[in-house]
Motif scaffolding. Sequence first.
Motif, PDB file in Angstrom:
ATOM      1  N   ARG A 176      30.205  60.320  64.121  1.00  0.00           N
ATOM      2  CA  ARG A 176      30.473  58.884  64.046  1.00  0.00           C
ATOM      3  C   ARG A 176      30.575  58.250  65.438  1.00  0.00           C
ATOM      4  N   ALA A 196      31.222  64.493  53.816  1.00  0.00           N
ATOM      5  CA  ALA A 196      32.398  64.108  54.600  1.00  0.00           C
ATOM      6  C   ALA A 196      31.929  62.937  55.471  1.00  0.00           C
ATOM      7  N   ASP A 197      31.958  61.736  54.905  1.00  0.00           N
ATOM      8  CA  ASP A 197      31.463  60.527  55.556  1.00  0.00           C
ATOM      9  C   ASP A 197      31.836  60.558  57.047  1.00  0.00           C
ATOM     10  N   PRO A 198      30.867  60.555  57.981  1.00  0.00           N
ATOM     11  CA  PRO A 198      29.465  60.157  57.869  1.00  0.00           C
ATOM     12  C   PRO A 198      28.463  61.300  57.658  1.00  0.00           C
ATOM     13  N   GLY A 200      32.041  65.635  61.917  1.00  0.00           N
ATOM     14  CA  GLY A 200      31.930  64.256  61.434  1.00  0.00           C
ATOM     15  C   GLY A 200      32.493  63.265  62.441  1.00  0.00           C
ATOM     16  N   LEU A 201      33.598  63.627  63.078  1.00  0.00           N
ATOM     17  CA  LEU A 201      34.166  62.749  64.115  1.00  0.00           C
ATOM     18  C   LEU A 201      33.182  62.580  65.268  1.00  0.00           C
ATOM     19  N   TRP A 236      36.287  58.522  63.001  1.00  0.00           N
ATOM     20  CA  TRP A 236      36.930  59.071  61.804  1.00  0.00           C
ATOM     21  C   TRP A 236      35.880  59.735  60.931  1.00  0.00           C
ATOM     22  N   SER A 237      36.345  60.681  60.105  1.00  0.00           N
ATOM     23  CA  SER A 237      35.499  61.272  59.078  1.00  0.00           C
ATOM     24  C   SER A 237      36.346  61.423  57.819  1.00  0.00           C
ATOM     25  N   TRP A 238      35.681  61.305  56.688  1.00  0.00           N
ATOM     26  CA  TRP A 238      36.439  61.259  55.434  1.00  0.00           C
ATOM     27  C   TRP A 238      36.589  62.645  54.825  1.00  0.00           C
ATOM     28  N   MET A 239      37.774  62.922  54.296  1.00  0.00           N
ATOM     29  CA  MET A 239      38.092  64.228  53.695  1.00  0.00           C
ATOM     30  C   MET A 239      38.317  64.012  52.198  1.00  0.00           C
ATOM     31  N   PRO A 240      37.255  64.107  51.392  1.00  0.00           N
ATOM     32  CA  PRO A 240      37.421  63.764  49.970  1.00  0.00           C
ATOM     33  C   PRO A 240      38.238  64.787  49.193  1.00  0.00           C
ATOM     34  N   TRP A 259      40.190  62.109  58.663  1.00  0.00           N
ATOM     35  CA  TRP A 259      40.526  62.651  59.971  1.00  0.00           C
ATOM     36  C   TRP A 259      40.192  61.573  60.995  1.00  0.00           C
ATOM     37  N   PRO A 283      37.621  55.490  51.902  1.00  0.00           N
ATOM     38  CA  PRO A 283      36.811  55.318  53.118  1.00  0.00           C
ATOM     39  C   PRO A 283      36.521  53.845  53.409  1.00  0.00           C
TER      40      PRO A 283
END
Lengths: 318, 349
Positions: free
Chosen positions: B147, B193-195, B143-144, A78-82, A96, A117
């Motif tokens: 990670r 966009a973490d990570p 980002g996917l 997963w990746s975060w969409m702020p 995502w 997150p």
Amino acid sequence: MTGLSEPLSAPLEVGFDYTRSLGPVHRRFATELRGRRIVGVRGSDGRVHVPPVEYDPDTAAALDEFVPVGTRGTVLSWSWMPRPLEGQPLAHPFAWALVLLDGADTPMLHALDAGSPDAVRTGMRVQVRWAAELGNGIRDIACFEPVGQSPAPPLEDPEPVSMITAPVHLHYQHSASPEESRYLRGLTEGRLLGQRCPQCRKVYIPPRGACPTDGVPTEEEVELPDTGIVTTFCIVNVPFLGQRIPPPYVSAYVLLDGADIAFLHLVLGCDAADVRMGMRVRAEWKPREEWGYTLQNIDHFRPTGEPDAPFETYAQHL
Amino acid sequence: MADVAVVGFAQAPNVRATHGTTNGVEMLVPIFREVLDSTGLRTEDIGFWCSGSSDYLAGRAFSFIAAVDAIGAFPPINESHVEMDAAWALYEAWVKIRTGEVDTALVYGFGKSSAGDLRRTLALQLDPYTAAPLWPDSVSIAGLQARLGLDAGEWTEQDMAEVAARSRAAAGPGAQISGRVAAADLLAEPYLADPLRKHDCAPITDGAAVVVLASADRARELHERPAWITGLEHRIESGSIGARDLLRSPSTTAAAEAAGAADVEVAELHAPFTHQEIVLRRAIGLGEDVAINPSGGPLCGNPMFSAGLSRIGEAASRVMSGAARRVLAHATSGPALQQNLVCVMEGRS
């Protein structure tokens, strides 16, 4: 010289709501989604691909063995969409995720509505949240959410889905070249400004960033009159979406006196059948208060009644 | 089949935004002049012209046609275009020379990413049925991929930050980002966009590049130390992201093996995200002794559709200057390293 003023720049909106026809594989997938079910397709190596692929990623064999899979699955990454972007499934911050549905061997990409997150982790169990309106392919899945209450049950015998709508809308800041900017600013004053190539001496209107013959910027400014000739033309007989003048009418290349390149405009003010190559024309300007940064300040060209230009005077400009 | 060498390279400064048009003319005219002056060629001497660019960046159809104005296309020229990074245009030009059709070629690429919203525009590279309608943006997809590697223990955020720090320290004057920075300081920054943090992502960049190729006979006339292309291959992976092995880049491995990637001293890698450099090094099998991205690489400036061509030009420049004997350049296109090209070059005495 072209002057040092800033080039003109303006928003440019490009958009179209594409309707995409679905082949047999995507049609089956989209139809099952309308019934709140998900199917994958079995690949040549036995793996179940979700979403289904039409051809095997390794062997390119056509695939047609559909396999029902679950509406729950596991997050593989997963990746975060702020700050979500236009068109994305959720308008508030989300993740995502690559979700491996139960019974599938390849993960699918979609949005996961998880709040923050801190609430997301690899390996977490998630389930489909169905969209309120069904029948538009992958967007029938509104998003995924952490496993909780039972999701909405499947529907019996959904209508087949053979077409989806996929809007594509993009936004640009379009910049004109310095030469185009001079030309467009001239139009706001009712002036027709061309520029001359320093090498071949040809006069271009609109002026060019580089002379297509010599590859050097056009530089010397030339003010042109609003009279010229028709070099070639066509009579538009076909109605089409967005048409502003009832057919038949004449779309013509107009070569202004002193210019070396013609531009496309309208010739009105006479019967379409009377327009001919070499015909002398003059600009019919719109009222001054309607002028902007556009050649549409000239509403159309109309015949002057002068004798036609001999063919050899414009034969090099066709 | 004719041998082919790189004999010239020039690029526009990598900048966040130009005032110029999306057809690239303002960026291209000066670098055409630079590369023609350096080789002594005139435009009429060029046997084949090929460009890489994208209408999606320009927001209008056939935008590359306007760029042809910068060439001076009269008498009519032999010209082609790819809707890809211009490294693939170079491949087309290489084939033209290999087959003996022409003996010189000029390859150029350009992109004004700043005109639109690059993260959204690149979503249109995805499958139009099952992915693009969701508008997953390029940074999120990277980002996917990042990670997956972090969770698998393939790399750490520290490893990623060190890639960024090393790239910035190497970057020269034409780069968009440069300077000395400690990886620890980069890791103190918030997530974009973490990570991924900002330093993990190539900056949005406007730019252009040009490379001149020549056949064996012409190359020796045009440069005293041409960069001979000994291998050039490109491979593609499935358009279904879930079906791909995002940690391994098998297309890069296959291209590198086919191109003969062993024993290079320098590698210019087109990795727009820090973790992708790690993926690529492993996929190609580059050892610790290979200098990676001495130009700073795409993390210091990533003009879309010319950054891959610049990698070939940068690597070739090190051969042409005598600084290296055998080098490798890599270019990518598509989401999460979907398509990859490897070019191996060497100097000959």
